[in-house]
Write a protein that holds these residues in place. Structure first.
Motif, PDB file in Angstrom:
ATOM      1  N   SER A 129       0.834  -1.195   0.000  1.00  0.00           N
ATOM      2  CA  SER A 129       0.000   0.000   0.000  1.00  0.00           C
ATOM      3  C   SER A 129       0.868   1.244   0.000  1.00  0.00           C
ATOM      4  CB  SER A 129      -0.881   0.028   1.252  1.00  0.00           C
ATOM      5  OG  SER A 129      -1.734  -1.083   1.290  1.00  0.00           O
ATOM      6  N   LEU A 130       0.352   2.297  -0.607  1.00  0.00           N
ATOM      7  CA  LEU A 130       0.988   3.607  -0.577  1.00  0.00           C
ATOM      8  C   LEU A 130       0.313   4.399   0.528  1.00  0.00           C
ATOM      9  CD1 LEU A 130       2.869   5.751  -1.974  1.00  0.00           C
ATOM     10  CD2 LEU A 130       0.841   6.417  -3.264  1.00  0.00           C
ATOM     11  N   GLY A 131       1.126   4.950   1.416  1.00  0.00           N
ATOM     12  CA  GLY A 131       0.550   5.680   2.534  1.00  0.00           C
ATOM     13  C   GLY A 131       1.303   6.954   2.853  1.00  0.00           C
ATOM     14  N   ALA A 132       0.616   7.823   3.565  1.00  0.00           N
ATOM     15  CA  ALA A 132       1.166   9.102   3.984  1.00  0.00           C
ATOM     16  C   ALA A 132       1.624   9.002   5.436  1.00  0.00           C
ATOM     17  CB  ALA A 132       0.113  10.195   3.858  1.00  0.00           C
ATOM     18  N   VAL A 133       2.839   9.448   5.678  1.00  0.00           N
ATOM     19  CA  VAL A 133       3.388   9.508   7.026  1.00  0.00           C
ATOM     20  C   VAL A 133       3.489  10.983   7.389  1.00  0.00           C
ATOM     21  CG1 VAL A 133       5.373   8.975   8.489  1.00  0.00           C
ATOM     22  CG2 VAL A 133       4.706   7.391   6.668  1.00  0.00           C
ATOM     23  N   ASP A 134       2.612  11.423   8.301  1.00  0.00           N
ATOM     24  CA  ASP A 134       2.620  12.825   8.720  1.00  0.00           C
ATOM     25  C   ASP A 134       3.549  13.001   9.911  1.00  0.00           C
ATOM     26  OD1 ASP A 134       0.816  13.842   6.835  1.00  0.00           O
ATOM     27  OD2 ASP A 134      -0.891  13.174   8.028  1.00  0.00           O
ATOM     28  N   ASN A 135       4.391  14.016   9.812  1.00  0.00           N
ATOM     29  CA  ASN A 135       5.305  14.344  10.887  1.00  0.00           C
ATOM     30  C   ASN A 135       4.834  15.659  11.489  1.00  0.00           C
ATOM     31  OD1 ASN A 135       7.454  15.251  12.491  1.00  0.00           O
ATOM     32  ND2 ASN A 135       8.964  14.246  11.193  1.00  0.00           N
ATOM     33  N   SER A 136       4.158  15.582  12.625  1.00  0.00           N
ATOM     34  CA  SER A 136       3.599  16.789  13.236  1.00  0.00           C
ATOM     35  C   SER A 136       4.696  17.730  13.726  1.00  0.00           C
ATOM     36  CB  SER A 136       2.663  16.418  14.382  1.00  0.00           C
ATOM     37  OG  SER A 136       3.354  15.660  15.349  1.00  0.00           O
ATOM     38  N   ARG A 137       5.857  17.182  14.061  1.00  0.00           N
ATOM     39  CA  ARG A 137       6.964  18.004  14.546  1.00  0.00           C
ATOM     40  C   ARG A 137       7.482  18.927  13.447  1.00  0.00           C
ATOM     41  NH1 ARG A 137      12.155  17.056  14.237  1.00  0.00           N
ATOM     42  NH2 ARG A 137      11.881  14.853  13.783  1.00  0.00           N
ATOM     43  N   THR A 138       7.613  18.405  12.211  1.00  0.00           N
ATOM     44  CA  THR A 138       8.142  19.210  11.110  1.00  0.00           C
ATOM     45  C   THR A 138       7.051  19.765  10.198  1.00  0.00           C
ATOM     46  OG1 THR A 138       8.383  17.302   9.636  1.00  0.00           O
ATOM     47  CG2 THR A 138      10.267  17.841  11.063  1.00  0.00           C
ATOM     48  N   GLY A 139       5.829  19.257  10.342  1.00  0.00           N
ATOM     49  CA  GLY A 139       4.740  19.697   9.477  1.00  0.00           C
ATOM     50  C   GLY A 139       4.819  19.135   8.069  1.00  0.00           C
ATOM     51  N   SER A 140       5.567  18.054   7.892  1.00  0.00           N
ATOM     52  CA  SER A 140       5.732  17.476   6.555  1.00  0.00           C
ATOM     53  C   SER A 140       5.011  16.134   6.444  1.00  0.00           C
ATOM     54  CB  SER A 140       7.221  17.286   6.247  1.00  0.00           C
ATOM     55  OG  SER A 140       7.796  16.363   7.147  1.00  0.00           O
ATOM     56  N   THR A 141       4.766  15.743   5.207  1.00  0.00           N
ATOM     57  CA  THR A 141       4.187  14.438   4.898  1.00  0.00           C
ATOM     58  C   THR A 141       5.136  13.730   3.945  1.00  0.00           C
ATOM     59  OG1 THR A 141       1.930  15.252   5.135  1.00  0.00           O
ATOM     60  CG2 THR A 141       2.223  13.238   3.860  1.00  0.00           C
ATOM     61  N   HIS A 142       5.455  12.498   4.266  1.00  0.00           N
ATOM     62  CA  HIS A 142       6.284  11.670   3.389  1.00  0.00           C
ATOM     63  C   HIS A 142       5.433  10.498   2.914  1.00  0.00           C
ATOM     64  CE1 HIS A 142       9.501  13.885   5.395  1.00  0.00           C
ATOM     65  NE2 HIS A 142      10.279  13.510   4.402  1.00  0.00           N
ATOM     66  N   TRP A 143       5.757   9.975   1.745  1.00  0.00           N
ATOM     67  CA  TRP A 143       5.017   8.876   1.146  1.00  0.00           C
ATOM     68  C   TRP A 143       5.842   7.602   1.205  1.00  0.00           C
ATOM     69  CZ3 TRP A 143       0.056   9.602   0.359  1.00  0.00           C
ATOM     70  CH2 TRP A 143      -0.389  10.931   0.397  1.00  0.00           C
ATOM     71  N   VAL A 144       5.212   6.517   1.644  1.00  0.00           N
ATOM     72  CA  VAL A 144       5.882   5.225   1.793  1.00  0.00           C
ATOM     73  C   VAL A 144       5.065   4.135   1.111  1.00  0.00           C
ATOM     74  CG1 VAL A 144       6.946   5.886   3.998  1.00  0.00           C
ATOM     75  CG2 VAL A 144       4.765   4.648   4.007  1.00  0.00           C
ATOM     76  N   VAL A 145       5.729   3.039   0.777  1.00  0.00           N
ATOM     77  CA  VAL A 145       5.055   1.849   0.264  1.00  0.00           C
ATOM     78  C   VAL A 145       5.388   0.715   1.219  1.00  0.00           C
ATOM     79  CG1 VAL A 145       4.942   0.174  -1.609  1.00  0.00           C
ATOM     80  CG2 VAL A 145       5.030   2.606  -2.134  1.00  0.00           C
ATOM     81  N   CYS A 146       4.340   0.073   1.744  1.00  0.00           N
ATOM     82  CA  CYS A 146       4.542  -0.945   2.766  1.00  0.00           C
ATOM     83  C   CYS A 146       3.441  -2.000   2.705  1.00  0.00           C
ATOM     84  CB  CYS A 146       4.563  -0.302   4.142  1.00  0.00           C
ATOM     85  SG  CYS A 146       3.052   0.605   4.536  1.00  0.00           S
ATOM     86  N   ARG A 147       3.656  -3.074   3.441  1.00  0.00           N
ATOM     87  CA  ARG A 147       2.632  -4.106   3.593  1.00  0.00           C
ATOM     88  C   ARG A 147       1.996  -3.946   4.963  1.00  0.00           C
ATOM     89  NH1 ARG A 147       4.795  -9.421   3.580  1.00  0.00           N
ATOM     90  NH2 ARG A 147       6.644  -8.483   4.486  1.00  0.00           N
ATOM     91  N   ILE A 148       0.665  -3.986   4.975  1.00  0.00           N
ATOM     92  CA  ILE A 148      -0.080  -3.891   6.231  1.00  0.00           C
ATOM     93  C   ILE A 148      -1.051  -5.058   6.310  1.00  0.00           C
ATOM     94  CG2 ILE A 148       0.101  -1.376   6.383  1.00  0.00           C
ATOM     95  CD1 ILE A 148      -2.836  -1.301   5.370  1.00  0.00           C
ATOM     96  N   GLU A 149      -1.469  -5.368   7.509  1.00  0.00           N
ATOM     97  CA  GLU A 149      -2.506  -6.390   7.682  1.00  0.00           C
ATOM     98  C   GLU A 149      -3.265  -6.110   8.967  1.00  0.00           C
ATOM     99  OE1 GLU A 149       0.009 -10.011   9.752  1.00  0.00           O
ATOM    100  OE2 GLU A 149      -0.296 -10.066   7.597  1.00  0.00           O
ATOM    101  N   LYS A 150      -4.399  -6.772   9.099  1.00  0.00           N
ATOM    102  CA  LYS A 150      -5.197  -6.612  10.304  1.00  0.00           C
ATOM    103  C   LYS A 150      -4.419  -7.156  11.492  1.00  0.00           C
ATOM    104  CE  LYS A 150      -9.733  -6.808   8.200  1.00  0.00           C
ATOM    105  NZ  LYS A 150     -11.004  -7.520   8.106  1.00  0.00           N
ATOM    106  N   ALA A 151      -4.477  -6.406  12.577  1.00  0.00           N
ATOM    107  CA  ALA A 151      -3.826  -6.828  13.814  1.00  0.00           C
ATOM    108  C   ALA A 151      -4.784  -7.722  14.588  1.00  0.00           C
ATOM    109  CB  ALA A 151      -3.452  -5.608  14.640  1.00  0.00           C
ATOM    110  N   PRO A 152      -4.242  -8.616  15.403  1.00  0.00           N
ATOM    111  CA  PRO A 152      -5.119  -9.428  16.248  1.00  0.00           C
ATOM    112  C   PRO A 152      -5.984  -8.528  17.120  1.00  0.00           C
ATOM    113  CG  PRO A 152      -2.852 -10.199  16.376  1.00  0.00           C
ATOM    114  CD  PRO A 152      -2.838  -8.916  15.602  1.00  0.00           C
ATOM    115  N   SER A 153      -7.209  -8.931  17.336  1.00  0.00           N
ATOM    116  CA  SER A 153      -8.150  -8.143  18.127  1.00  0.00           C
ATOM    117  C   SER A 153      -7.717  -8.121  19.589  1.00  0.00           C
ATOM    118  CB  SER A 153      -9.554  -8.737  18.012  1.00  0.00           C
ATOM    119  OG  SER A 153     -10.428  -8.067  18.879  1.00  0.00           O
ATOM    120  N   ASP A 154      -7.877  -6.950  20.209  1.00  0.00           N
ATOM    121  CA  ASP A 154      -7.583  -6.848  21.634  1.00  0.00           C
ATOM    122  C   ASP A 154      -8.873  -6.821  22.456  1.00  0.00           C
ATOM    123  OD1 ASP A 154      -8.597  -4.370  21.105  1.00  0.00           O
ATOM    124  OD2 ASP A 154      -6.825  -3.266  21.710  1.00  0.00           O
ATOM    125  N   GLY A 155      -9.982  -7.176  21.810  1.00  0.00           N
ATOM    126  CA  GLY A 155     -11.262  -7.230  22.496  1.00  0.00           C
ATOM    127  C   GLY A 155     -12.049  -5.944  22.440  1.00  0.00           C
TER     128      GLY A 155
END
Length: 129
Positions: A49-75
């Protein structure tokens, strides 16, 4: 992002290799207190997936490509699935700060953006990129 969603909303590109998620399907990967979260906006055909990484400290957004999946439920009952990053941060490429530049380069190269890599997510987390 606002202009993209106000004009397009949802789309597929490169014969379905890229899918812009509708705003209602956008998901966020929370990565902990000291790591940046990732807002996933585009699904790629290879499962990444292509996603936006917002850095609140610098006010910038960087774009990354990564694999994500559903996390186990914590209830906890939530209306959105919890997600986690599958890749190690040092395996996640960062592609700069401009979505317009990234999309323009992708259009010129049939969706291939590897040549735009500027660093890795672990470097971004440490403030190097």
């Amino acid at each position: 992002m606002v202009a993209l969603y106000s004009r397009v909303g949802s789309a597929t590109l490169f014969d379905g290799a890229w899918r812009l998620r509708p705003i209602a399907e956008r998901r966020t990967v929370w990565r902990g207190h000291r790591a940046h979260s990732i807002a996933v906006i585009i699904d790629l055909a290879d499962g990444r997936s292509l996603g936006a990484v917002d850095n609140s400290r610098t006010g910038s957004t960087h774009w990354v490509v990564c694999r994500i999946e559903k996390a186990p439920s914590d209830g906890e009952d939530t209306n959105r699935p919890r997600l986690h990053l599958v890749d190690e941060p040092n395996e996640v490429p960062v592609y700069g700060t401009s979505l317009a530049f990234l999309l323009d380069a992708a259009l010129d190269s049939g969706g291939d953006i590897e040549h735009l890599e500027t660093g890795r997510l672990d470097e971004l987390d440490r403030g190097i990129v």
